[in-house]
Design a protein around this motif. Structure first.
Motif, PDB file in Angstrom:
ATOM      1  N   ASP A 198      -3.774  27.827  22.259  1.00 12.64           N
ATOM      2  CA  ASP A 198      -3.587  29.058  23.032  1.00 12.64           C
ATOM      3  C   ASP A 198      -2.222  29.066  23.711  1.00 12.64           C
ATOM      4  O   ASP A 198      -1.560  30.107  23.792  1.00 12.64           O
ATOM      5  CB  ASP A 198      -4.692  29.198  24.073  1.00 12.64           C
ATOM      6  CG  ASP A 198      -6.035  29.581  23.457  1.00 12.64           C
ATOM      7  OD1 ASP A 198      -6.041  30.001  22.281  1.00 12.64           O
ATOM      8  OD2 ASP A 198      -7.065  29.445  24.143  1.00 12.64           O
ATOM      9  N   LEU A 199      -1.794  27.916  24.215  1.00 15.28           N
ATOM     10  CA  LEU A 199      -0.473  27.822  24.845  1.00 15.28           C
ATOM     11  C   LEU A 199       0.629  28.101  23.826  1.00 15.28           C
ATOM     12  O   LEU A 199       1.597  28.822  24.108  1.00 15.28           O
ATOM     13  CB  LEU A 199      -0.292  26.425  25.447  1.00 15.28           C
ATOM     14  CG  LEU A 199       1.048  26.140  26.141  1.00 15.28           C
ATOM     15  CD1 LEU A 199       1.225  27.052  27.340  1.00 15.28           C
ATOM     16  CD2 LEU A 199       1.113  24.674  26.575  1.00 15.28           C
ATOM     17  N   ALA A 200       0.471  27.556  22.615  1.00 16.69           N
ATOM     18  CA  ALA A 200       1.472  27.780  21.570  1.00 16.69           C
ATOM     19  C   ALA A 200       1.512  29.246  21.148  1.00 16.69           C
ATOM     20  O   ALA A 200       2.588  29.793  20.881  1.00 16.69           O
ATOM     21  CB  ALA A 200       1.167  26.889  20.363  1.00 16.69           C
ATOM     22  N   VAL A 201       0.354  29.900  21.091  1.00 21.40           N
ATOM     23  CA  VAL A 201       0.320  31.323  20.739  1.00 21.40           C
ATOM     24  C   VAL A 201       1.028  32.151  21.805  1.00 21.40           C
ATOM     25  O   VAL A 201       1.826  33.048  21.488  1.00 21.40           O
ATOM     26  CB  VAL A 201      -1.136  31.796  20.560  1.00 21.40           C
ATOM     27  CG1 VAL A 201      -1.196  33.318  20.450  1.00 21.40           C
ATOM     28  CG2 VAL A 201      -1.754  31.160  19.327  1.00 21.40           C
ATOM     29  N   ASP A 202       0.744  31.877  23.079  1.00 18.25           N
ATOM     30  CA  ASP A 202       1.412  32.600  24.156  1.00 18.25           C
ATOM     31  C   ASP A 202       2.928  32.423  24.101  1.00 18.25           C
ATOM     32  O   ASP A 202       3.685  33.303  24.498  1.00 18.25           O
ATOM     33  CB  ASP A 202       0.886  32.132  25.513  1.00 18.25           C
ATOM     34  CG  ASP A 202      -0.446  32.789  25.876  1.00 18.25           C
ATOM     35  OD1 ASP A 202      -0.800  33.789  25.230  1.00 18.25           O
ATOM     36  OD2 ASP A 202      -1.104  32.299  26.805  1.00 18.25           O
ATOM     37  N   ASP A 203       3.378  31.276  23.605  1.00 14.03           N
ATOM     38  CA  ASP A 203       4.807  30.996  23.505  1.00 14.03           C
ATOM     39  C   ASP A 203       5.452  31.752  22.349  1.00 14.03           C
ATOM     40  O   ASP A 203       6.598  32.194  22.445  1.00 14.03           O
ATOM     41  CB  ASP A 203       5.009  29.485  23.321  1.00 14.03           C
ATOM     42  CG  ASP A 203       6.307  28.996  23.933  1.00 14.03           C
ATOM     43  OD1 ASP A 203       6.754  29.593  24.930  1.00 14.03           O
ATOM     44  OD2 ASP A 203       6.876  28.027  23.417  1.00 14.03           O
TER      45      ASP A 203
END
Length: 411
Positions: free
Chosen positions: A295-300
């Motif tokens: 999820d953190l990578a997607v937000d990035d």
């Protein structure tokens, strides 16, 4: 905290984030997608594809006037919901979202509007090659009366057996220019066959003077767009893997709760067998950690994916704004994070899909819902993580990362 899930991709969507996820869960639990016994695992599932079309899920990323308007954050989570029930259909839907976004990455605004309007009208599912770096297999030869003839064979074509249209990279014969094109898989000069990979919906496609009109040329893949697509693919595999792991845990929990008695030598208490509780707790922690990282990578990455096709907006939207990091580091970090998320997700899915058999005991082959299908789903995702581990480890030790996986500034 506001994330990309809360921000519109282009304009107001007919459904919000929660609405798309609810639709995905409803569709996945229907008879067309849900396969509790795994009878259709490893086979093309036309009923599952039709269920996606009826639900309207293929249009999710297309602009709101055409029935979509959702964000990439929503798209990734929808894929995860579907993969938790059926990994084959989840992977097929994930490839569709990647391929249906190629007009935004590679094409002009005119191309995007024309292609998306046509695709949305028929609720078309896309197949093809999400990463068109290798265009050597297909050749586009200009025709005297206009358009092109497409020749060659693609050994591994995502969703080839069920897709309504194919998006593929090819080389123009007279100029050597790489182009992304759309092809009707049922048109003259196109033959589809199973093979190329263990994934059920994928296959081999043979092109023999297949017609490609000028309007079917999406555009020329540039280095920045290719880098974004490479990271987007890594995150899609991560989401499918996490969905498979979560589905396996749900199925295993149903089996454990329904067991009539504890193991004879187990430390049974009111709260259940301590060994089972500890084992499931460890697996759950691994899956939840992989999910948080993904999820953190997607937000990035999502802001750059959404801004890719907007005039005057580009790669500065990637990663944390500002800061003292060099441009090279800023563009490298999202790619490293995406690769790291994929490693964690694939490892979690393999661990869960294998371990649940041990925890379920001798009755696991007969457990309902079936556990074996999740093991097969997890094992048929290609692109072994060993290569991603080497990339991430090399970047950690030396600061080097494959140039083609970085996300450079937009030209």
């Amino acid at each position: 905290m506001t994330t990309t899930c809360d921000q519109p991709a282009q304009q107001a969507s007919p459904r919000d984030h929660a609405g798309w996820l609810a639709l995905a869960r409803t569709t996945a639990s229907g008879p067309g997608v849900d396969d509790p016994d795994g009878r259709h695992a490893g086979r093309p599932q036309a009923r599952g594809a039709e269920a996606l079309r009826r639900a309207g899920l293929p249009a999710l990323l297309i602009p709101a006037p055409h029935g979509g308007g959702a964000t990439w954050c929503t798209a990734y989570q929808v894929v995860r919901e579907v993969a938790a029930v059926n990994g084959d259909i989840g992977l097929f839907l994930g490839h569709h979202y990647l391929l249906s976004w190629t007009p935004a990455l590679y094409g002009t605004s005119e191309n995007r509007e024309r292609v998306w309007a046509s695709a949305a009208a028929g609720s078309r599912l896309w197949g093809g090659a999400p990463d068109p770096r290798d265009t050597s297999a297909l050749t586009l030869t200009p025709r005297a009366h206009g358009g092109f003839a497409l020749d060659g064979t693609t050994a591994i074509t995502a969703g080839a057996l069920l897709a309504d249209q194919l998006a593929l990279g090819a080389t123009r014969a007279d100029t050597g220019e790489p182009l992304m094109v759309l092809v009707d898989p049922d048109g003259p000069g196109v033959a589809r066959a199973e093979g190329g990979t263990a994934a059920a919906q994928n296959g081999t496609v043979l092109f023999s003077a297949a017609a490609v009109s000028e309007d079917d040329v999406i555009g020329r893949p540039g280095p920045a767009a290719l880098s974004l697509m490479a990271s987007a693919i890594q995150l899609m595999v991560a989401q499918v893997s996490i969905g498979i792991a979560e589905g396996a845990l749900d199925a295993a929990r149903a089996h454990a709760v329904g067991r009539t008695r504890p193991w004879p030598l187990g430390q049974a208490r009111r709260t259940g067998d301590a060994y089972l509780a500890g084992a499931y707790g460890g697996l759950l922690a691994q899956v939840r950690a992989a999910r948080a990282l993904a999820d953190l990578a997607v937000d990035d990455l999502a802001p750059a994916l959404h801004s890719a096709g907007a005039p005057g907006i580009g790669a500065p939207g990637i990663g944390a704004p500002g800061g003292a990091a060099s441009p090279e580091r800023r563009y490298c970090e999202p790619a490293v994070l995406a690769a790291t998320a994929k490693i964690a997700a694939v490892q979690a899915s393999l661990a869960v899909a294998s371990r649940v058999f041990e925890l379920a005991g001798a009755g696991s082959p007969r457990a309902r819902p079936g556990l074996a299908r999740f093991w097969r789903y997890a094992r048929t995702l290609r692109d072994p993580v060993a290569y991603r581990q080497a990339e991430v480890g090399r970047e950690f030790l030396t600061g080097e990362f494959p140039p083609e996986r970085k996300a450079p500034p937009w030209p």
